[in-house]
Design a protein around this motif. Structure first.
Motif, short mmCIF file in Angstrom:
data_model
loop_
_atom_site.label_atom_id
_atom_site.label_comp_id
_atom_site.label_asym_id
_atom_site.label_seq_id
_atom_site.Cartn_x
_atom_site.Cartn_y
_atom_site.Cartn_z
N LEU A 4 52.50 -12.46 -10.30
CA LEU A 4 53.43 -11.98 -11.32
C LEU A 4 53.60 -10.48 -11.18
N ALA A 5 54.73 -9.97 -11.63
CA ALA A 5 55.00 -8.53 -11.61
C ALA A 5 55.55 -8.11 -12.95
N MET A 6 55.02 -7.03 -13.50
CA MET A 6 55.43 -6.51 -14.79
C MET A 6 55.93 -5.07 -14.64
N ALA A 7 57.07 -4.78 -15.23
CA ALA A 7 57.62 -3.43 -15.23
C ALA A 7 57.13 -2.71 -16.48
N VAL A 8 56.33 -1.67 -16.27
CA VAL A 8 55.82 -0.87 -17.38
C VAL A 8 56.67 0.39 -17.40
N VAL A 9 57.70 0.38 -18.27
CA VAL A 9 58.68 1.46 -18.31
C VAL A 9 58.25 2.47 -19.36
N VAL A 10 58.08 3.72 -18.91
CA VAL A 10 57.60 4.79 -19.77
C VAL A 10 58.74 5.78 -19.99
N LYS A 11 59.02 6.05 -21.28
CA LYS A 11 60.04 7.03 -21.67
C LYS A 11 59.38 8.00 -22.63
N LYS A 12 59.13 9.21 -22.15
CA LYS A 12 58.39 10.22 -22.93
C LYS A 12 57.04 9.65 -23.33
N ASP A 13 56.80 9.45 -24.61
CA ASP A 13 55.50 8.95 -25.06
C ASP A 13 55.57 7.49 -25.50
N LYS A 14 56.59 6.76 -25.02
CA LYS A 14 56.76 5.36 -25.43
C LYS A 14 56.84 4.45 -24.22
N VAL A 15 56.50 3.18 -24.45
CA VAL A 15 56.50 2.16 -23.41
C VAL A 15 57.38 1.00 -23.87
N LEU A 16 58.18 0.46 -22.95
CA LEU A 16 59.07 -0.65 -23.27
C LEU A 16 58.27 -1.96 -23.31
N VAL A 17 58.36 -2.66 -24.44
CA VAL A 17 57.67 -3.93 -24.62
C VAL A 17 58.70 -4.96 -25.06
N GLN A 18 58.62 -6.14 -24.48
CA GLN A 18 59.52 -7.22 -24.92
C GLN A 18 58.72 -8.24 -25.71
N LYS A 19 59.40 -8.83 -26.66
CA LYS A 19 58.80 -9.90 -27.45
C LYS A 19 59.66 -11.13 -27.24
N CYS A 20 59.01 -12.23 -26.93
CA CYS A 20 59.75 -13.48 -26.75
C CYS A 20 58.87 -14.66 -27.12
N TYR A 21 59.53 -15.77 -27.38
CA TYR A 21 58.83 -16.98 -27.82
C TYR A 21 58.45 -17.82 -26.61
N HIS A 22 57.18 -18.23 -26.57
CA HIS A 22 56.68 -19.15 -25.55
C HIS A 22 56.20 -20.41 -26.27
N ALA A 23 56.64 -21.57 -25.79
CA ALA A 23 56.32 -22.83 -26.47
C ALA A 23 54.82 -23.04 -26.64
N ASP A 24 54.03 -22.60 -25.66
CA ASP A 24 52.58 -22.85 -25.72
C ASP A 24 51.81 -21.79 -26.49
N SER A 90 69.82 -7.19 -23.46
CA SER A 90 69.20 -8.50 -23.27
C SER A 90 70.18 -9.38 -22.53
N PHE A 91 69.83 -9.72 -21.28
CA PHE A 91 70.75 -10.47 -20.44
C PHE A 91 70.34 -11.92 -20.23
N ASP A 92 69.20 -12.34 -20.78
CA ASP A 92 68.76 -13.73 -20.66
C ASP A 92 68.90 -14.38 -22.03
N MET A 93 70.02 -15.02 -22.26
CA MET A 93 70.31 -15.59 -23.57
C MET A 93 69.43 -16.80 -23.90
N HIS A 94 68.85 -17.43 -22.89
CA HIS A 94 68.00 -18.60 -23.13
C HIS A 94 66.67 -18.21 -23.76
N GLN A 95 66.10 -17.07 -23.36
CA GLN A 95 64.80 -16.67 -23.89
C GLN A 95 64.90 -15.86 -25.18
#
Length: 128
Positions: A4-24, A90-95
């Motif tokens: 797996l690969a994760m993009a840890v995007v840093v802007k000044k003193d903040k980090v981009l985090v996504q929240k999404c629903y996983h069935a499990d 947000s370009f993935d409308m399914h998630q």
């Protein structure tokens, strides 16, 4: 093995985090990312996944960290620097992804998968 690969995007003193629903697991916090394809590096996969999920491109790559994951592969954490004008779409409308810029002190630990939680605990405070 599933890498797996994760993009840890840093802007000044903040980090981009996504929240999404996983069935499990229910609602989870994670860095934008996904599976590493057979013909690409972990860094390339994180950059590709970030573009697919958010539309963000052209960021400066500063480092890549890797750890074993819970599913028999490796997870690559790719650190990318963003300027003030960068905002995710947000370009993935399914998630139904939702993105937040969180300070390193605000990043929630509980809803992350274990390998991401380890990365957060070990490295995120030094990113800002």
């Amino acid at each position: 093995m599933k890498h797996l690969a994760m993009a840890v995007v840093v802007k000044k003193d903040k980090v981009l985090v996504q929240k999404c629903y996983h069935a499990d697991k229910g609602m989870m916090a994670q860095f934008p990312g996904g599976r590493v394809n057979f013909d690409e590096s972990g860094t390339d996969a994180a950059i590709r996944e970030l573009a697919q999920e958010t539309g963000i491109t052209g960021l400066s790559h500063t480092a890549t960290y890797t750890k074993e994951n819970d599913i028999g592969g490796r997870t690559y954490f790719v650190i990318l620097r963003a300027d003030e004008s960068v905002e995710p779409g947000s370009f993935d409308m399914h998630q139904k992804l939702h993105f937040d810029w969180l300070s390193t002190k605000e990043i929630p630990e509980a809803p992350f998968y274990s390998v991401e939680r380890e990365f957060v605990n070990q490295y995120v405070s030094a990113l800002a």
